[in-house]
Design a protein around this motif. Structure first.
Motif, PDB file in Angstrom:
ATOM      1  N   ALA A  59       0.830  -1.211   0.000  1.00 44.41           N
ATOM      2  CA  ALA A  59       0.000   0.000   0.000  1.00 44.41           C
ATOM      3  C   ALA A  59       0.858   1.252   0.000  1.00 44.41           C
ATOM      4  N   PHE A  60       1.983   1.206   0.704  1.00 45.35           N
ATOM      5  CA  PHE A  60       2.892   2.350   0.725  1.00 45.35           C
ATOM      6  C   PHE A  60       3.673   2.466  -0.587  1.00 45.35           C
ATOM      7  N   ALA A  61       4.060   1.332  -1.154  1.00 41.42           N
ATOM      8  CA  ALA A  61       4.889   1.358  -2.363  1.00 41.42           C
ATOM      9  C   ALA A  61       4.086   1.672  -3.623  1.00 41.42           C
ATOM     10  N   TYR A  62       2.894   1.100  -3.737  1.00 37.96           N
ATOM     11  CA  TYR A  62       2.130   1.206  -4.985  1.00 37.96           C
ATOM     12  C   TYR A  62       0.776   1.898  -4.834  1.00 37.96           C
ATOM     13  N   GLY A  63       0.364   2.175  -3.604  1.00 39.14           N
ATOM     14  CA  GLY A  63      -0.922   2.804  -3.392  1.00 39.14           C
ATOM     15  C   GLY A  63      -1.899   1.897  -2.662  1.00 39.14           C
ATOM     16  N   PRO A  64      -2.965   2.465  -2.116  1.00 41.18           N
ATOM     17  CA  PRO A  64      -3.915   1.680  -1.310  1.00 41.18           C
ATOM     18  C   PRO A  64      -4.572   0.532  -2.068  1.00 41.18           C
ATOM     19  N   LEU A  65      -4.803   0.709  -3.371  1.00 40.45           N
ATOM     20  CA  LEU A  65      -5.423  -0.364  -4.150  1.00 40.45           C
ATOM     21  C   LEU A  65      -4.565  -1.623  -4.132  1.00 40.45           C
ATOM     22  N   ALA A  66      -3.260  -1.446  -4.237  1.00 43.56           N
ATOM     23  CA  ALA A  66      -2.352  -2.598  -4.209  1.00 43.56           C
ATOM     24  C   ALA A  66      -2.458  -3.336  -2.887  1.00 43.56           C
ATOM     25  N   GLY A  67      -2.519  -2.584  -1.787  1.00 44.54           N
ATOM     26  CA  GLY A  67      -2.643  -3.213  -0.473  1.00 44.54           C
ATOM     27  C   GLY A  67      -3.902  -4.042  -0.351  1.00 44.54           C
ATOM     28  N   VAL A  68      -5.020  -3.489  -0.834  1.00 46.67           N
ATOM     29  CA  VAL A  68      -6.297  -4.215  -0.784  1.00 46.67           C
ATOM     30  C   VAL A  68      -6.242  -5.447  -1.687  1.00 46.67           C
ATOM     31  N   LEU A  69      -5.634  -5.323  -2.853  1.00 46.56           N
ATOM     32  CA  LEU A  69      -5.507  -6.475  -3.769  1.00 46.56           C
ATOM     33  C   LEU A  69      -4.675  -7.588  -3.147  1.00 46.56           C
ATOM     34  N   ILE A  70      -3.612  -7.213  -2.451  1.00 45.47           N
ATOM     35  CA  ILE A  70      -2.767  -8.222  -1.780  1.00 45.47           C
ATOM     36  C   ILE A  70      -3.581  -8.957  -0.715  1.00 45.47           C
ATOM     37  N   GLU A  71      -4.372  -8.214   0.046  1.00 47.65           N
ATOM     38  CA  GLU A  71      -5.243  -8.845   1.041  1.00 47.65           C
ATOM     39  C   GLU A  71      -6.228  -9.800   0.371  1.00 47.65           C
ATOM     40  N   LEU A  72      -6.787  -9.385  -0.765  1.00 48.59           N
ATOM     41  CA  LEU A  72      -7.762 -10.217  -1.477  1.00 48.59           C
ATOM     42  C   LEU A  72      -7.115 -11.475  -2.041  1.00 48.59           C
ATOM     43  N   ILE A  73      -5.980 -11.314  -2.712  1.00 53.16           N
ATOM     44  CA  ILE A  73      -5.318 -12.449  -3.364  1.00 53.16           C
ATOM     45  C   ILE A  73      -4.870 -13.489  -2.350  1.00 53.16           C
ATOM     46  N   LYS A  74      -4.230 -13.037  -1.266  1.00 57.02           N
ATOM     47  CA  LYS A  74      -3.732 -14.002  -0.274  1.00 57.02           C
ATOM     48  C   LYS A  74      -4.880 -14.800   0.330  1.00 57.02           C
ATOM     49  N   ASN A  75      -6.024 -14.143   0.555  1.00 64.74           N
ATOM     50  CA  ASN A  75      -7.150 -14.852   1.162  1.00 64.74           C
ATOM     51  C   ASN A  75      -7.880 -15.743   0.178  1.00 64.74           C
ATOM     52  N   LEU A  76      -7.948 -15.334  -1.086  1.00 64.63           N
ATOM     53  CA  LEU A  76      -8.547 -16.203  -2.101  1.00 64.63           C
ATOM     54  C   LEU A  76      -7.748 -17.498  -2.237  1.00 64.63           C
ATOM     55  N   ILE A  77      -6.426 -17.375  -2.237  1.00 59.73           N
ATOM     56  CA  ILE A  77      -5.579 -18.578  -2.314  1.00 59.73           C
ATOM     57  C   ILE A  77      -5.745 -19.416  -1.056  1.00 59.73           C
ATOM     58  N   HIS A  78      -5.783 -18.735   0.078  1.00 59.90           N
ATOM     59  CA  HIS A  78      -5.879 -19.442   1.358  1.00 59.90           C
ATOM     60  C   HIS A  78      -7.208 -20.169   1.513  1.00 59.90           C
ATOM     61  N   CYS A  79      -8.241 -19.691   0.816  1.00 65.22           N
ATOM     62  CA  CYS A  79      -9.557 -20.348   0.895  1.00 65.22           C
ATOM     63  C   CYS A  79      -9.483 -21.812   0.465  1.00 65.22           C
ATOM     64  N   ALA A  80      -8.574 -22.112  -0.463  1.00 63.44           N
ATOM     65  CA  ALA A  80      -8.441 -23.484  -0.947  1.00 63.44           C
ATOM     66  C   ALA A  80      -7.935 -24.426   0.135  1.00 63.44           C
ATOM     67  N   PHE A  81      -7.334 -23.867   1.178  1.00 67.59           N
ATOM     68  CA  PHE A  81      -6.777 -24.687   2.259  1.00 67.59           C
ATOM     69  C   PHE A  81      -7.426 -24.339   3.603  1.00 67.59           C
ATOM     70  N   SER A  82      -8.573 -23.690   3.548  1.00 67.89           N
ATOM     71  CA  SER A  82      -9.214 -23.171   4.754  1.00 67.89           C
ATOM     72  C   SER A  82      -9.637 -24.280   5.705  1.00 67.89           C
ATOM     73  N   GLN A  83      -9.446 -24.013   6.988  1.00 62.71           N
ATOM     74  CA  GLN A  83      -9.920 -24.921   8.032  1.00 62.71           C
ATOM     75  C   GLN A  83     -11.082 -24.295   8.807  1.00 62.71           C
ATOM     76  N   SER A  84     -11.587 -23.175   8.280  1.00 60.72           N
ATOM     77  CA  SER A  84     -12.672 -22.470   8.977  1.00 60.72           C
ATOM     78  C   SER A  84     -13.855 -22.223   8.055  1.00 60.72           C
ATOM     79  N   ALA A  85     -13.996 -23.060   7.025  1.00 63.37           N
ATOM     80  CA  ALA A  85     -15.077 -22.900   6.051  1.00 63.37           C
ATOM     81  C   ALA A  85     -15.031 -21.525   5.395  1.00 63.37           C
ATOM     82  N   THR A  86     -13.829 -20.990   5.220  1.00 66.69           N
ATOM     83  CA  THR A  86     -13.513 -19.682   4.611  1.00 66.69           C
ATOM     84  C   THR A  86     -13.968 -18.489   5.460  1.00 66.69           C
TER      85      THR A  86
END
Length: 205
Positions: A59-86
């Motif tokens: 978010a600091f390097a590329y802007g707030p949109l990048a920070g939000v996208l990183i949060e989204l991408i990491k969690n979308l990937i993590h959903c495939a291995f979720s132990q909490s029903a996502t």
């Protein structure tokens, strides 16, 4: 024509760095999401991790949109291995996006150490405040729908503090300070490492 060409080249270079940097930081965030630390004063289903750290740096390097996208991408990937029903991933995204989005917007207006620190602190407090309604009205109801009884969730809090009477009270006493401290720790670490990482992320090396 030359100015137009230079602007186009500059935008292309930024877009390439944005995509590559966001992808790299998302991968790091995904890995860090697996390094969880149990906190004795918190229920077992709430654990500490540093996965917001790469998103804040992004978010600091590329802007707030990048920070939000990183949060989204990491969690979308993590959903495939979720132990909490996502459900855990949903909560992580909501709060992480609020945190890095707020910090990124503040830092974007004036890029220096002071605004970076202010952005991180404000983002941490906002994330803490948002965690109450987001958990109470969105995340925890999804937990209940997924088969986790509200009484069982409340019972996990009561194991630590028997005097709590309801989930809302638990969120204020436990989740609010925990979430703020989590954001502040990510802010402190970012302040320590960002100066060294910034030239690499922005292609200035």
């Amino acid at each position: 024509m030359d100015n137009t060409t230079n602007i186009t080249k500059t935008k292309s270079k930024f877009n390439a760095r944005f995509i590559a940097g966001t992808a790299m930081l998302s991968a790091v965030a995904f890995i860090l999401q697996y390094i969880e630390i149990a906190i004795p004063i918190m229920p077992a289903f709430i654990k500490f991790d540093f996965s917001d750290l790469p998103a804040l740096i992004g978010a600091f390097a590329y802007g707030p949109l990048a920070g939000v996208l990183i949060e989204l991408i990491k969690n979308l990937i993590h959903c495939a291995f979720s132990q909490s029903a996502t459900v855990g991933e949903l909560s992580n995204f909501i709060l992480g996006a609020v945190f890095v989005g707020t910090a990124g917007v503040i830092y974007k207006n004036k890029k220096n150490k002071t605004t970076a620190l202010i952005g991180g602190v404000v983002g941490s407090v906002v994330m803490g405040l948002v965690c109450i309604p987001s958990n109470y009205f969105v995340v925890y109801p999804v937990y209940y729908a997924a088969g986790f009884a509200e009484e069982a969730v409340l019972g996990m809090y009561q194991l630590i503090l028997p005097g709590v009477k309801n989930i809302l009270q638990c969120l204020v006493i436990f989740n609010l300070p925990f979430t703020i401290v989590k954001g502040l720790l990510s802010t402190v670490i970012t302040m320590l490492v960002y100066k060294h990482l910034s030239p690499i992320l922005k292609g200035k090396n």
